[in-house]
Every structure is written in C-alpha cells, then in structure tokens.
Design a protein around this motif. Structure first.
Motif, short mmCIF file in Angstrom:
data_model
loop_
_atom_site.label_atom_id
_atom_site.label_comp_id
_atom_site.label_asym_id
_atom_site.label_seq_id
_atom_site.Cartn_x
_atom_site.Cartn_y
_atom_site.Cartn_z
N PRO A 1 0.65 -1.17 -0.09
CA PRO A 1 -0.06 0.03 -0.10
C PRO A 1 0.80 1.37 0.15
CG PRO A 1 -0.06 -0.94 2.26
CD PRO A 1 0.59 -1.92 1.31
N ASP A 2 2.25 1.38 0.60
CA ASP A 2 2.96 2.47 0.75
C ASP A 2 3.68 2.68 -0.82
OD1 ASP A 2 1.79 3.00 3.01
OD2 ASP A 2 3.45 1.65 4.10
N ASP A 3 3.34 1.95 -1.82
CA ASP A 3 4.29 2.09 -3.14
C ASP A 3 3.66 3.24 -4.04
OD1 ASP A 3 5.90 1.48 -4.91
OD2 ASP A 3 5.61 -0.55 -4.98
N GLU A 4 4.25 3.45 -5.17
CA GLU A 4 3.53 4.46 -6.16
C GLU A 4 2.77 3.70 -7.07
OE1 GLU A 4 6.90 6.25 -7.51
OE2 GLU A 4 7.49 7.18 -5.78
N GLU A 5 2.77 2.45 -7.26
CA GLU A 5 2.17 1.40 -8.19
C GLU A 5 1.55 0.45 -7.49
OE1 GLU A 5 4.24 0.30 -11.42
OE2 GLU A 5 4.44 2.08 -12.38
N TRP A 6 0.24 0.23 -7.59
CA TRP A 6 -0.30 -1.16 -6.96
C TRP A 6 -0.79 -2.14 -8.01
CZ3 TRP A 6 -1.32 4.26 -6.55
CH2 TRP A 6 -0.67 4.87 -5.69
N TYR A 7 -0.81 -3.36 -7.60
CA TYR A 7 -1.23 -4.42 -8.64
C TYR A 7 -2.28 -5.20 -7.84
CZ TYR A 7 3.27 -3.35 -10.73
OH TYR A 7 4.12 -2.61 -11.78
N PHE A 8 -3.17 -5.64 -8.79
CA PHE A 8 -4.32 -6.60 -8.39
C PHE A 8 -4.57 -7.50 -9.43
CE2 PHE A 8 -4.85 -2.20 -6.77
CZ PHE A 8 -4.81 -2.47 -5.23
N PHE A 9 -5.09 -8.58 -8.91
CA PHE A 9 -5.85 -9.66 -9.95
C PHE A 9 -7.51 -9.06 -9.78
CE2 PHE A 9 -2.29 -12.34 -8.57
CZ PHE A 9 -1.93 -12.51 -10.05
N SER A 10 -8.10 -9.08 -10.71
CA SER A 10 -9.52 -8.79 -10.80
C SER A 10 -10.21 -9.76 -11.74
CB SER A 10 -9.67 -7.27 -10.95
OG SER A 10 -11.03 -7.01 -10.76
N GLU A 11 -11.28 -10.32 -11.23
CA GLU A 11 -12.23 -11.11 -12.31
C GLU A 11 -13.15 -10.12 -12.99
OE1 GLU A 11 -15.54 -14.32 -12.24
OE2 GLU A 11 -14.56 -14.07 -10.33
N LEU A 12 -13.04 -10.13 -14.48
CA LEU A 12 -13.79 -9.20 -15.30
C LEU A 12 -15.33 -9.72 -15.17
CD1 LEU A 12 -11.92 -8.82 -18.53
CD2 LEU A 12 -12.06 -7.30 -16.48
N GLN A 13 -16.21 -8.53 -14.93
CA GLN A 13 -17.32 -9.00 -14.93
C GLN A 13 -18.35 -8.34 -16.28
OE1 GLN A 13 -18.80 -10.36 -11.86
NE2 GLN A 13 -16.82 -10.53 -11.35
N ASN A 14 -19.11 -9.25 -16.52
CA ASN A 14 -19.80 -8.74 -17.76
C ASN A 14 -20.86 -7.74 -17.50
OD1 ASN A 14 -18.11 -10.23 -19.48
ND2 ASN A 14 -19.29 -12.12 -19.70
N LYS A 15 -21.21 -6.86 -18.36
CA LYS A 15 -22.31 -5.88 -18.24
C LYS A 15 -23.58 -6.33 -18.20
CE LYS A 15 -23.01 -1.06 -19.63
NZ LYS A 15 -22.08 -0.32 -18.91
N TYR A 16 -23.69 -7.52 -19.19
CA TYR A 16 -25.16 -8.14 -19.27
C TYR A 16 -24.94 -9.73 -19.34
CZ TYR A 16 -26.32 -3.78 -20.72
OH TYR A 16 -26.50 -2.02 -21.16
#
Length: 170
Positions: free
Chosen positions: A56-71
C-alpha cells in the motif's frame, strides 16, 4: 510475507506479469502470487484501492481482478463504480515474450472518469489491464492483472469545482 521492507520495490516486467503472475493465478497456484491481492476493482473507487494492495505504500499498485460482464448474454465488460467508470483509451497493445517471438498477452489502458455520462471528468487514475493470450474470455473466472497508478490526493472532493487533475504518466 512482508512486502513493505526497506529497499523493496515490486516492479515486475510485462513479461513477468503475464507469464508468471497471471498464468499462475489462472492455473490456481495462489501460493506463488501472494505479492498481489485479488479483488473486484469496481467495488472500490480508485483512491480506495491502494490501501487494498499488498504494497500500500508504493507508487504503483497491483491487483488481480475477475472481469464482470455488463449483461448476462454479452461479452461487454462492466467497469463502473458508484462514483464513476474506467474507460478504455487507445487500442490494445500486444505484449511479446522476452525473445520477441510470441505474443503472450494484451494490455489495455483505462482512465477513471469521475461521474457518469456526458458530465464525467477525467482523473489522474490509470489502470493498465493485462490479459493472457492463453486464457479464454469464456473461462470462468476470467482474471486480469491490473497495474494502478494515480495521485493519492486525487479524490472526490477535488472535483467539486468540475476540475480534472489530468492524466498520470507512466
């Protein structure tokens, strides 16, 4: 593991992002990718995301995220939050392996716009969203790796006058 050690900077190359981190996440090897947290990016506003990161104290942050469809019957991705949305800017960029022989993934650039519709204002928050060429969009869950960058002082109260903070550079 403590990722906030003095002198430690987490800066994987694009090749490492796809071939090591994203591939291990897709194949269920969670113990190999503990340096990156998994969350729904759109459940948070961009200025809330850094405190959710492993670093959290960095200048760039990395995450895995599951894409969610709009419909349910669509391949359109939903990238909206309560206060705005992530908009794709520019075209997709191919990511090549270290030898330059094979396309291993794609990078999409997204900019956060505060507000919805025609009154939305561009902010300094940017995500580079990495997709593996070896993953299928029909595979569930479909994970991407997101690299977030922005200004921590770029928060909702800064938009009360309708101003934008501009675009963060990489």
């Amino acid at each position: 593991m403590d990722y906030n050690c003095l002198g430690y900077r987490f800066r994987p190359t694009e090749d490492e992002i796809i071939t090591y981190f994203l591939q291990n996440k897709i194949h269920g090897h969670a113990s190999r990718v503990r340096a990156i947290n998994t969350l729904n990016i759109c459940a948070f506003e961009p200025w809330e995301l850094p405190e959710q990161a492993a670093t959290p104290d960095d200048e760039e942050w990395y995450f895995f995220s599951e894409l969610q469809n709009k419909y349910a019957n669509s391949d359109r991705v939903d990238r909206t939050t309560k206060l705005g949305s992530w908009k794709v800017t520019g075209g997709d960029r191919q990511i090549w392996d270290n030898c330059g022989k094979e396309v291993i993934g794609v990078k999409k650039n997204l900019v956060f716009h505060k507000g919805h519709g025609s009154k939305a204002k561009k902010t300094s928050w940017v995500i580079h969203e990495y997709h593996s060429s070896k993953a299928s969009v029909h595979q569930k869950p479909y994970y991407v790796l997101c690299r977030l960058r922005g200004k921590l002082d770029d928060k909702p109260e800064n938009y009360s006058r309708g101003e934008s903070s501009g675009h963060a550079g990489f």
